[in-house]
Design a protein around this motif. Structure first.
Motif, PDB file in Angstrom:
ATOM      1  N   UNK A 102       0.792  -1.135   0.149  1.00 42.54           N
ATOM      2  CA  UNK A 102       0.091   0.125   0.079  1.00 42.54           C
ATOM      3  C   UNK A 102       0.961   1.000   0.087  1.00 42.54           C
ATOM      4  N   UNK A 103       2.130   1.157   0.583  1.00 46.06           N
ATOM      5  CA  UNK A 103       2.865   2.464   0.784  1.00 46.06           C
ATOM      6  C   UNK A 103       3.681   2.764  -0.637  1.00 46.06           C
ATOM      7  N   UNK A 104       3.887   1.579  -1.456  1.00 49.64           N
ATOM      8  CA  UNK A 104       4.647   1.755  -2.513  1.00 49.64           C
ATOM      9  C   UNK A 104       3.672   2.356  -3.720  1.00 49.64           C
ATOM     10  N   UNK A 105       2.106   1.767  -3.737  1.00 54.01           N
ATOM     11  CA  UNK A 105       1.265   2.326  -4.508  1.00 54.01           C
ATOM     12  C   UNK A 105       0.975   3.441  -4.035  1.00 54.01           C
ATOM     13  N   UNK A 106       0.849   4.048  -2.739  1.00 54.38           N
ATOM     14  CA  UNK A 106       0.535   5.449  -2.544  1.00 54.38           C
ATOM     15  C   UNK A 106       1.560   6.363  -2.950  1.00 54.38           C
ATOM     16  N   UNK A 107       2.930   5.797  -2.858  1.00 57.39           N
ATOM     17  CA  UNK A 107       4.029   6.633  -3.430  1.00 57.39           C
ATOM     18  C   UNK A 107       3.961   6.965  -4.863  1.00 57.39           C
ATOM     19  N   UNK A 108       3.877   5.663  -5.577  1.00 62.36           N
ATOM     20  CA  UNK A 108       3.464   5.976  -6.993  1.00 62.36           C
ATOM     21  C   UNK A 108       2.362   6.783  -7.330  1.00 62.36           C
TER      22      UNK A 108
END
Length: 131
Positions: free
Chosen positions: A68-74
């Motif tokens: 979820x964190x990587x998706x939020x960053x992208x």
């Protein structure tokens, strides 16, 4: 180079499953799957194996919160590009490709994260130790 290959394979896996062109598994199975059921099942199983490999490695290395964190960053990076006027979200096909890019980044980072962590910290994961 290792991350780039892992990310490209994740992108290819996602794009082979679905993309806005007529050249993807979902469209092919919808139109011709009944005529070629054995090939449709074989291709579906190969895609399923690819997803299991990527999702299992990603969940083990960064977990659901990390995904979820990587998706939020992208997503935040895409938002910045939109706010700066460098990205126009009116094109549905472009939005689909951006979604595929975002999901492939999550899978690519997830598959590569153990290697990155080992290089940064010098510590091996328990799974990495030879018996």
């Amino acid at each position: 180079m290792g991350f780039l290959l892992r990310w490209l394979f994740a992108f290819a896996l996602l794009a082979a499953t679905y993309n806005p062109t007529p050249y993807n598994y979902v469209v092919w199975v919808t139109e011709y799957g009944g005529q070629n059921l054995s090939i449709a099942v074989l291709a579906g199983l190969l895609l399923c194996i690819g997803y299991i490999i990527y999702l299992r490695a990603t969940l083990r290395s960064i977990g659901g919160f990390g995904m979820a964190l990587v998706l939020a960053l992208v997503g935040a990076m895409l938002w910045v590009l939109y706010d700066l006027g460098l990205l126009n979200l009116d094109n549905r096909n472009l939005n689909t490709w951006l979604g595929l890019f975002a999901l492939s980044m999550v899978l690519g980072i997830g598959l590569s994260w153990s290697l990155v962590r080992r290089k940064l910290s010098g510590q091996a994961d328990v799974d990495d130790i030879d018996e």
